[in-house]
Enzyme design. Structure first.
Site, PDB file in Angstrom:
ATOM      1  N   ASN A   7      -0.939  48.870 -51.301  1.00 16.94           N
ATOM      2  CA  ASN A   7      -0.780  47.818 -52.552  1.00 16.94           C
ATOM      3  C   ASN A   7      -0.198  46.414 -51.629  1.00 16.94           C
ATOM      4  OD1 ASN A   7       0.015  45.892 -54.485  1.00 16.94           O
ATOM      5  ND2 ASN A   7       1.641  47.151 -55.272  1.00 16.94           N
ATOM      6  N   LYS A   9      -0.344  43.508 -52.873  1.00 17.33           N
ATOM      7  CA  LYS A   9       0.462  42.429 -53.826  1.00 17.33           C
ATOM      8  C   LYS A   9      -0.133  40.912 -53.597  1.00 17.33           C
ATOM      9  CE  LYS A   9       4.453  45.256 -53.342  1.00 17.33           C
ATOM     10  NZ  LYS A   9       5.967  45.529 -53.482  1.00 17.33           N
ATOM     11  N   HIS A  87       3.849  48.682 -62.634  1.00 16.60           N
ATOM     12  CA  HIS A  87       4.793  48.268 -61.467  1.00 16.60           C
ATOM     13  C   HIS A  87       5.818  47.573 -61.810  1.00 16.60           C
ATOM     14  CE1 HIS A  87       5.932  46.970 -57.568  1.00 16.60           C
ATOM     15  NE2 HIS A  87       5.146  47.818 -57.160  1.00 16.60           N
ATOM     16  N   GLU A 156       8.495  54.842 -57.867  1.00 17.90           N
ATOM     17  CA  GLU A 156       8.905  53.906 -57.061  1.00 17.90           C
ATOM     18  C   GLU A 156      10.404  53.231 -57.544  1.00 17.90           C
ATOM     19  OE1 GLU A 156       5.846  51.743 -54.923  1.00 17.90           O
ATOM     20  OE2 GLU A 156       5.755  50.960 -56.910  1.00 17.90           O
ATOM     21  N   GLY A 162      10.470  46.856 -51.122  1.00 17.26           N
ATOM     22  CA  GLY A 162      10.633  45.551 -50.432  1.00 17.26           C
ATOM     23  C   GLY A 162      12.136  45.430 -50.037  1.00 17.26           C
TER      24      GLY A 162
HETATM   25  P1  13P Z   1       7.318  48.158 -50.304  1.00 19.48           P
HETATM   26  O1  13P Z   1       6.494  48.984 -49.350  1.00 19.48           O
HETATM   27  O2  13P Z   1       7.106  46.763 -49.614  1.00 19.48           O
HETATM   28  O3  13P Z   1       8.736  48.377 -50.600  1.00 19.48           O
HETATM   29  O4  13P Z   1       6.534  48.168 -51.492  1.00 19.48           O
HETATM   30  C1  13P Z   1       6.506  49.102 -52.409  1.00 19.48           C
HETATM   31  C2  13P Z   1       5.690  48.831 -53.509  1.00 19.48           C
HETATM   32  O5  13P Z   1       5.830  48.115 -54.458  1.00 19.48           O
HETATM   33  C3  13P Z   1       4.171  49.630 -53.379  1.00 19.48           C
HETATM   34  O6  13P Z   1       3.562  49.472 -54.919  1.00 19.48           O
END
Ligand code: 13P
Length: 238
Positions: A7, A9, A87, A156, A162
């Site tokens: 992902n 983003k 998400h 998640e 993050g």
């Molecule tokens: P990170 O791997 O940056 O923590 O993000 C995870 C995420 O939100 C995947 O959808």
């Protein structure tokens, strides 16, 4: 076969994307399934011979004419096969709620797109020992109202996204077991369940040992294509 979903983003500008795109033929998912969710402007330019194309979003406004929205039909016509729904970043920043997820899942399914439904507890909910209650609610309030097909669940924890703080192996295993149990008990189905939250090419070696897991959803680490190669290599050795 395990899933690896990337992902990206809202991180890549067009130059970043073009550089990344040049290396996509070097990825080798082997027996695993690699799904990459690029930002919408890049969907038609992605060299996706080695993996499956995903979208980070889809419209919840079924059959309406709405400026700026992305319909399932449009995404499918670009070759998109999977979409992220629910998400936590969209729950938090865009105030998306269950009815949005129900409509988005329906819009995806109406257009032959598979759904990756993301769930997870906040830090406060974890500290208050509410994780299972939250997960059960997030599952039932949405899945009770959609067609139960072509759905992957991504666990998640919000506090792990993050932050560099990956959830503990035992906690992931227990929560994934719990999610599978809820789905089995309520719908008599077995959906794949993935983990996401600060996964990188180092901690993947540990995470891969969690037998309950069907794969991984990776955010920032996937912005470097070499990390994706390393993660796939580790998954391949498993
Ligand atoms: P990170 O791997 O940056 O923590 O993000 C995870 C995420 O939100 C995947 O959808």
């Amino acid at each position: 076969m395990k899933y690896l979903i990337c992902n990206f983003k809202n991180k890549m500008d067009v130059r970043d994307f073009q550089k990344y795109n040049e290396h996509l033929m070097e990825l080798n998912p082997g027996e695993n399934k690699l799904i990459m969710c690029f930002s919408t402007p890049y969907l038609l330019s992605v060299n996706h011979a080695k993996f499956v194309l995903g979208s980070q979003d889809i419209s919840a406004l079924i059959d309406e004419v709405v400026t700026g929205e992305l319909t399932g039909h449009q995404l499918a016509s670009c070759g998109v096969k999977y979409v992220l729904v629910g998400h936590s970043e969209r729950r938090i920043w865009k105030k998306e709620i269950n009815i949005d997820f129900i409509n988005k899942i329906t819009e995806a399914q109406n257009n032959g797109i598979n759904v990756i439904y993301c769930i997870g507890e906040s830090l406060k909910e974890k500290v208050d020992n509410k994780t299972e209650e939250v997960l059960e609610k997030q599952i039932k309030e949405v899945l009770n109202n959609v067609t139960l097909k072509n759905i992957i669940i991504a666990y998640e924890p919000v506090w792990a996204i993050g932050t560099g703080k990956t959830a503990l192996k035992d906690d992931i295993a227990n929560n994934v077991k719990f999610i599978k149990q809820i789905i089995k008990e309520n719908y008599d189905l077995n959906f794949p369940v993935l983990y996401g939250g600060s996964i990188n090419h180092d901690n993947i070696e540990d995470l891969i040992e969690i037998k309950e897991l069907d794969g991984f959803l990776v955010g920032s680490a996937s912005l470097d294509w070499q990390n994706v190669v390393k993660i796939l290599d580790t998954m391949h050795k498993d």
